[in-house]
Design a protein around this motif. Structure first.
Motif: not given
Length: 265
Positions: A10-14, A16-30, A48-56
């Motif tokens: 979850g942290l890795e994907l967040h 990636a969102l913030m840095s506008r980068t990509t990560v390898p597919p999770l299913r291949l690693r798990e 993690h998004r909510l911790q930065t002040g966003e809301t649902i």
């Protein structure tokens, strides 16, 4: 998958969102990753998004069409959380510099007037709880390299949420036939595709019923004021700087999405 591993992804994907980068597919690693595991990762990413002040501000339904379900190897839709940081207006358009590998899709959004909690809900319950519906664009975006996804990857990545635009046109869902209403999608003034609401689980309201009951069984209600994206009625549309999309739903109205690089609006 244990909690520590889910939180790590979850942290890795967040990040990636913030840095506008990509990560390898999770299913291949798990390789043993289940859909339930993927939702645990999604919850961590959203937290993690909510911790930065966003809301649902709502929920989205994905994987509603049979071709996409067949591609991903699933037999029901998935869902993601919509946050305040994802909402854009027709006037401001979409700044592509904040996205990674965006694609747009047109759909119908439900805006709720009342709380709604399943299971056991019907289409009538959803219609009674809905203040209005509006045409909208969801700009999906994947933090997974090259959109190389299966169901575990997209669910973990918050159902590939990017940003969305809610159109200004409004109508009560009983005022027109959502299943039969046609949608015309134009790209830069040229016809891109046509469809009808029936392409989404027979009717967009059926998709919302499914989600309300699915989340209700997990103890997660819909809240008054939330926006529910009911699932794409169009093919994915690649977008670049300067593009303009317009989707028009018969009996309802239009939504416009302009795309820019951030240097201009």
């Amino acid at each position: 998958m244990d909690t520590t591993t889910a939180n790590r992804y979850g942290l890795e994907l967040h990040q990636a969102l913030m840095s506008r980068t990509t990560v390898p597919p999770l299913r291949l690693r798990e390789p043993d990753m289940t859909v339930a595991d993927a939702y645990a990762v999604q919850l961590s990413m959203v937290r993690h998004r909510l911790q930065t002040g966003e809301t649902i501000v709502g929920k989205k339904i994905g994987v509603t069409s049979k071709p996409v379900q067949d591609y991903l190897g699933v037999f029901e839709p998935d869902f993601g959380q919509l946050t305040s940081g994802m909402l854009r207006t027709e006037e401001e358009g979409v700044d592509l510099s904040g996205l990674i590998q965006p694609k747009a899709e047109a759909e119908l959004a439900f805006v709720l007037e009342h709380d709604l909690q399943g299971p056991g809900l019907t289409a009538t319950d959803v219609l009674r709880a809905t203040a209005y519906v509006s045409p909208c664009f969801e700009i999906v975006d994947s933090r997974i390299q090259g959109w190389d996804i299966r169901i575990q990857d997209t669910v973990a990545d918050n159902a590939s949420c990017g940003v969305f635009i809610l159109g200004q046109a409004k109508a009560h869902p009983r005022s027109f036939d959502m299943a039969l209403a046609g949608m015309v999608l134009e790209k830069n003034g040229t016809l891109f595709s046509t469809s009808a609401g029936a392409a989404v689980q027979g009717s967009p309201v059926n998709a919302v019923v499914w989600l309300a009951n699915t989340l209700g069984a997990l103890g997660l209600p819909f809240k008054a004021g939330e926006i529910i994206l009911s699932g794409s009625q169009s093919a994915l549309v690649p977008v670049t700087d300067g593009d303009e999309l317009v989707c028009t739903i018969g009996g309802l109205g239009s939504c416009r999405a302009r795309f820019h690089s951030g240097a201009r609006a």
